[in-house]
Write a protein that holds these residues in place. Structure first.
Motif, PDB file in Angstrom:
ATOM      1  N   VAL A 140       0.850  -1.191   0.000  1.00 39.92           N
ATOM      2  CA  VAL A 140       0.000   0.000   0.000  1.00 39.92           C
ATOM      3  C   VAL A 140       0.887   1.243   0.000  1.00 39.92           C
ATOM      4  CG1 VAL A 140      -1.664   1.342   1.353  1.00 39.92           C
ATOM      5  CG2 VAL A 140      -1.947  -1.137   1.109  1.00 39.92           C
ATOM      6  N   ALA A 141       0.642   2.149  -0.956  1.00 39.50           N
ATOM      7  CA  ALA A 141       1.484   3.342  -1.100  1.00 39.50           C
ATOM      8  C   ALA A 141       1.508   4.167   0.176  1.00 39.50           C
ATOM      9  CB  ALA A 141       0.970   4.198  -2.259  1.00 39.50           C
ATOM     10  N   LYS A 142       0.356   4.278   0.836  1.00 38.86           N
ATOM     11  CA  LYS A 142       0.269   5.055   2.072  1.00 38.86           C
ATOM     12  C   LYS A 142       1.265   4.544   3.114  1.00 38.86           C
ATOM     13  CE  LYS A 142      -3.145   5.968   5.737  1.00 38.86           C
ATOM     14  NZ  LYS A 142      -4.585   5.831   6.095  1.00 38.86           N
ATOM     15  N   LYS A 143       1.395   3.217   3.226  1.00 37.82           N
ATOM     16  CA  LYS A 143       2.297   2.649   4.229  1.00 37.82           C
ATOM     17  C   LYS A 143       3.750   2.994   3.901  1.00 37.82           C
ATOM     18  CE  LYS A 143      -1.167   0.780   6.305  1.00 37.82           C
ATOM     19  NZ  LYS A 143      -1.699   1.421   7.545  1.00 37.82           N
ATOM     20  N   PHE A 144       4.094   3.001   2.607  1.00 34.54           N
ATOM     21  CA  PHE A 144       5.468   3.371   2.286  1.00 34.54           C
ATOM     22  C   PHE A 144       5.721   4.850   2.588  1.00 34.54           C
ATOM     23  CE2 PHE A 144       8.860   4.992  -0.361  1.00 34.54           C
ATOM     24  CZ  PHE A 144       9.885   4.152   0.038  1.00 34.54           C
ATOM     25  N   LEU A 145       4.764   5.707   2.285  1.00 33.78           N
ATOM     26  CA  LEU A 145       4.933   7.131   2.595  1.00 33.78           C
ATOM     27  C   LEU A 145       5.070   7.351   4.098  1.00 33.78           C
ATOM     28  CD1 LEU A 145       2.492   8.542  -0.050  1.00 33.78           C
ATOM     29  CD2 LEU A 145       4.844   9.331   0.255  1.00 33.78           C
ATOM     30  N   TYR A 146       4.421   6.498   4.888  1.00 29.43           N
ATOM     31  CA  TYR A 146       4.560   6.583   6.339  1.00 29.43           C
ATOM     32  C   TYR A 146       5.964   6.162   6.782  1.00 29.43           C
ATOM     33  CZ  TYR A 146      -0.460   7.350   7.124  1.00 29.43           C
ATOM     34  OH  TYR A 146      -1.725   7.868   7.153  1.00 29.43           O
ATOM     35  N   ALA A 147       6.674   5.420   5.951  1.00 26.22           N
ATOM     36  CA  ALA A 147       8.080   5.099   6.223  1.00 26.22           C
ATOM     37  C   ALA A 147       9.008   6.155   5.638  1.00 26.22           C
ATOM     38  CB  ALA A 147       8.422   3.725   5.652  1.00 26.22           C
ATOM     39  N   LEU A 148       8.629   6.682   4.469  1.00 31.38           N
ATOM     40  CA  LEU A 148       9.458   7.668   3.791  1.00 31.38           C
ATOM     41  C   LEU A 148       9.591   8.958   4.611  1.00 31.38           C
ATOM     42  CD1 LEU A 148      10.980   8.629   1.236  1.00 31.38           C
ATOM     43  CD2 LEU A 148       8.769   9.387   0.337  1.00 31.38           C
ATOM     44  N   ARG A 149       8.475   9.454   5.137  1.00 27.66           N
ATOM     45  CA  ARG A 149       8.549  10.724   5.883  1.00 27.66           C
ATOM     46  C   ARG A 149       9.499  10.626   7.083  1.00 27.66           C
ATOM     47  NH1 ARG A 149       5.804  13.957   9.973  1.00 27.66           N
ATOM     48  NH2 ARG A 149       4.946  12.014  10.773  1.00 27.66           N
ATOM     49  N   PRO A 150       9.437   9.575   7.915  1.00 29.41           N
ATOM     50  CA  PRO A 150      10.432   9.464   8.985  1.00 29.41           C
ATOM     51  C   PRO A 150      11.868   9.383   8.475  1.00 29.41           C
ATOM     52  CG  PRO A 150       8.583   8.019   9.429  1.00 29.41           C
ATOM     53  CD  PRO A 150       8.395   8.543   8.039  1.00 29.41           C
ATOM     54  N   ALA A 151      12.073   8.677   7.363  1.00 24.78           N
ATOM     55  CA  ALA A 151      13.429   8.577   6.817  1.00 24.78           C
ATOM     56  C   ALA A 151      13.944   9.940   6.373  1.00 24.78           C
ATOM     57  CB  ALA A 151      13.453   7.588   5.652  1.00 24.78           C
ATOM     58  N   VAL A 152      13.095  10.714   5.699  1.00 27.50           N
ATOM     59  CA  VAL A 152      13.494  12.060   5.280  1.00 27.50           C
ATOM     60  C   VAL A 152      13.701  12.947   6.509  1.00 27.50           C
ATOM     61  CG1 VAL A 152      12.828  14.088   3.943  1.00 27.50           C
ATOM     62  CG2 VAL A 152      12.321  11.815   3.066  1.00 27.50           C
ATOM     63  N   THR A 153      12.878  12.758   7.544  1.00 32.52           N
ATOM     64  CA  THR A 153      13.051  13.526   8.773  1.00 32.52           C
ATOM     65  C   THR A 153      14.400  13.233   9.413  1.00 32.52           C
ATOM     66  OG1 THR A 153      10.651  13.485   9.169  1.00 32.52           O
ATOM     67  CG2 THR A 153      12.053  14.046  11.031  1.00 32.52           C
ATOM     68  N   LEU A 154      14.783  11.978   9.448  1.00 25.43           N
ATOM     69  CA  LEU A 154      16.085  11.617  10.020  1.00 25.43           C
ATOM     70  C   LEU A 154      17.219  12.269   9.234  1.00 25.43           C
ATOM     71  CD1 LEU A 154      15.344   7.855  10.722  1.00 25.43           C
ATOM     72  CD2 LEU A 154      15.815   9.602  12.453  1.00 25.43           C
ATOM     73  N   ARG A 155      17.100  12.308   7.925  1.00 27.71           N
ATOM     74  CA  ARG A 155      18.123  12.972   7.116  1.00 27.71           C
ATOM     75  C   ARG A 155      18.119  14.476   7.398  1.00 27.71           C
ATOM     76  NH1 ARG A 155      20.937  11.739   2.314  1.00 27.71           N
ATOM     77  NH2 ARG A 155      21.575  13.578   1.138  1.00 27.71           N
ATOM     78  N   TRP A 156      16.915  15.071   7.490  1.00 24.80           N
ATOM     79  CA  TRP A 156      16.809  16.499   7.789  1.00 24.80           C
ATOM     80  C   TRP A 156      17.489  16.817   9.118  1.00 24.80           C
ATOM     81  CZ3 TRP A 156      15.130  19.776  11.533  1.00 24.80           C
ATOM     82  CH2 TRP A 156      14.860  21.092  11.169  1.00 24.80           C
ATOM     83  N   MET A 157      17.276  15.988  10.126  1.00 24.17           N
ATOM     84  CA  MET A 157      17.885  16.219  11.443  1.00 24.17           C
ATOM     85  C   MET A 157      19.406  16.152  11.364  1.00 24.17           C
ATOM     86  SD  MET A 157      15.220  14.065  13.841  1.00 24.17           S
ATOM     87  CE  MET A 157      16.266  14.182  15.308  1.00 24.17           C
ATOM     88  N   ARG A 158      19.914  15.311  10.493  1.00 27.65           N
ATOM     89  CA  ARG A 158      21.363  15.215  10.345  1.00 27.65           C
ATOM     90  C   ARG A 158      21.923  16.425   9.609  1.00 27.65           C
ATOM     91  NH1 ARG A 158      21.388  10.922   7.727  1.00 27.65           N
ATOM     92  NH2 ARG A 158      22.201  11.508   5.686  1.00 27.65           N
TER      93      ARG A 158
END
Length: 275
Positions: free
Chosen positions: A156-174
């Protein structure tokens, strides 16, 4: 303060406003901050996405002084369109000190139903003083791993986007090492974390797909995004595996003291009952 995009159904927005009015009247509280959370505020809604309003509220001082503890969550009826509930600001401040990421996200939502900008700014300033970035890293890693596992089993695309946003957030924090609270929405996160061009293009295409498909529609996510998410989550795991740097003496006590001070100011601004 109010910030509602034209894309939102005005009838639904009026209904959310009415719910917030009823909350204040029925529970004798003051709503300090009410925002949209979920996929609309995160920047990747579907045509059939529901409305996820979250709010912070404060009671009168005498309600906090009673012997019987009052419930610190207010929920309104849940249905296919509306998901409207909120937290007592006392609960929110306590969770903020403990490293909870949710409060900071609510304060940075791009969609605001109502709120006092000065109060929001005070709460954000406190978050800047007390936020534990290691706890935030752990939060986004946990959400990302769980969501990636759900995508693997459902596609389900929604579930991947729910993983993508945290991953991008972790990169943003770095990348934004000196900043305290990351943005809530994916477009702002993407703009601030120097994504490789191929990853950025794939993110934009995925969001376009989601905007035209059902909320639970499926998709085959390209390898460039799967590899990106896995790499960011693995990097966060490696960071958390390192010994925790020593914290300044009394840092936790100072954080609680700052939160206590703000809580008292917020309660002091609520008119007390007569008689």
């Amino acid at each position: 303060m109010r910030s509602i995009p034209d894309s939102m159904d005005p009838d639904v927005v009026r209904a959310v406003d009415a719910r917030l009015d009823r909350v204040e009247h029925e529970y004798d509280v003051r709503v300090l901050w009410a925002i949209e959370s979920g996929s609309r505020a995160w920047g990747f809604p579907s045509p059939d996405s529901d409305y996820d309003c979250r709010f912070l509220y404060v009671r009168r001082a005498h309600d906090y002084l009673g012997l019987r503890a009052r419930r610190d969550v207010i929920e309104t009826p849940l249905d296919k369109i509306f998901d409207v509930n909120g937290w007592d600001v006392r609960k929110a401040l306590g969770l903020m000190v403990k490293g909870n990421a949710t409060v900071g996200e609510w304060l940075r939502s791009p969609i605001v139903y109502r709120g006092d900008a000065a109060v929001r700014d005070e709460l954000l300033a406190l978050a800047g003083d007390v936020t534990d970035r290691r706890a935030l890293t752990n939060h986004y890693l946990h959400v990302g791993r769980n969501s990636l596992g759900l995508y693997a089993s459902t596609k389900v695309a929604k579930k991947f986007l729910y993983a993508l946003r945290p991953a991008v957030t972790l990169r943003w924090m770095r990348v934004q090492e000196g900043a305290a609270t990351p943005p809530m929405d994916l477009p702002t996160l993407v703009a601030g974390c120097a994504l490789p061009a191929d990853v950025r293009a794939a993110v934009e295409e995925l969001v376009r797909h989601k905007s035209a498909s059902r909320e639970m529609g499926s998709i085959a996510v390209p390898d460039v995004l799967l590899d990106f998410v896995e790499a960011e989550l693995a990097r966060a795991e490696a960071t958390l595996a390192e010994p925790r740097p020593p914290r300044a003496g009394g840092a936790r006590d100072r954080a609680w003291s700052l939160a206590d001070d703000l809580f008292r100011r917020l309660v002091g601004g609520v008119p007390q009952p007569v008689g």
